[in-house]
Design a protein around this motif. Structure first.
Motif, PDB file in Angstrom:
ATOM      1  N   SER A 153      23.186  54.764  82.928  1.00  0.00           N
ATOM      2  CA  SER A 153      24.641  55.619  83.455  1.00  0.00           C
ATOM      3  C   SER A 153      24.505  55.456  85.372  1.00  0.00           C
ATOM      4  N   ARG A 213      31.035  58.602  86.947  1.00  0.00           N
ATOM      5  CA  ARG A 213      29.563  57.833  85.716  1.00  0.00           C
ATOM      6  C   ARG A 213      30.186  56.833  84.892  1.00  0.00           C
ATOM      7  N   ARG A 214      29.520  56.079  85.567  1.00  0.00           N
ATOM      8  CA  ARG A 214      29.805  55.051  84.266  1.00  0.00           C
ATOM      9  C   ARG A 214      28.460  54.873  83.218  1.00  0.00           C
ATOM     10  N   PHE A 215      29.040  55.123  81.990  1.00  0.00           N
ATOM     11  CA  PHE A 215      28.155  54.524  81.551  1.00  0.00           C
ATOM     12  C   PHE A 215      27.720  52.998  80.344  1.00  0.00           C
TER      13      PHE A 215
END
Length: 134
Positions: free
Chosen positions: A119, A108-110
């Motif tokens: 995200s 999961r990228r923020f």
């Protein structure tokens, strides 16, 4: 006083969990993050350089899945990211419609944008191969 008295105040410790081993002598883990997908490459992979100077290749994989009815087939489009230089070169040569097998981990990228914190999930690819068309 009797010669032997029972140990009624002895501290007890909880029982240890089993350390069963699974293949190759590794201890069994309670959780893991492994993804294996097979699908079609949606479009030509995109190579870009990040502000940090890191190189990355991204692509989308189209994976068939069954819908709510047995006759209905739907698809999931899954974002994939490649960081390894050797794998980036190989993936960059593939084209839309190629059938791929991809292995990696779900991430999961923020980030922050004009709309606030955002995200998304993607698969961080550790292995990928092109398969013969079906």
């Amino acid at each position: 006083m009797p010669a032997s008295t029972p140990a009624t105040t002895r501290a007890t410790t909880p029982p240890r969990r089993s350390t069963r081993r699974t293949g190759r002598g590794a201890k069994r883990k309670s959780s893991f993050n492994e993804v294996r997908l097979r699908g079609r490459l949606a479009d030509t992979p995109e190579a870009r350089e990040l502000p940090s100077g890191d190189q990355v290749v991204t692509f989308r994989l189209i994976v068939d899945r069954r819908g709510s009815r047995a006759s209905q087939v739907a698809v999931d489009t899954i974002d994939c990211t490649v960081w390894s230089s050797a794998l980036r070169r190989r993936v960059s040569a593939w084209s839309a419609g190629d059938v791929l097998t991809v292995e990696g981990a779900l991430r999961r990228r923020f980030w922050r944008s004009g709309e606030g914190a955002r995200s998304r999930y993607d698969v961080e690819v550790s292995r990928a191969s092109r398969q013969p068309s079906e």
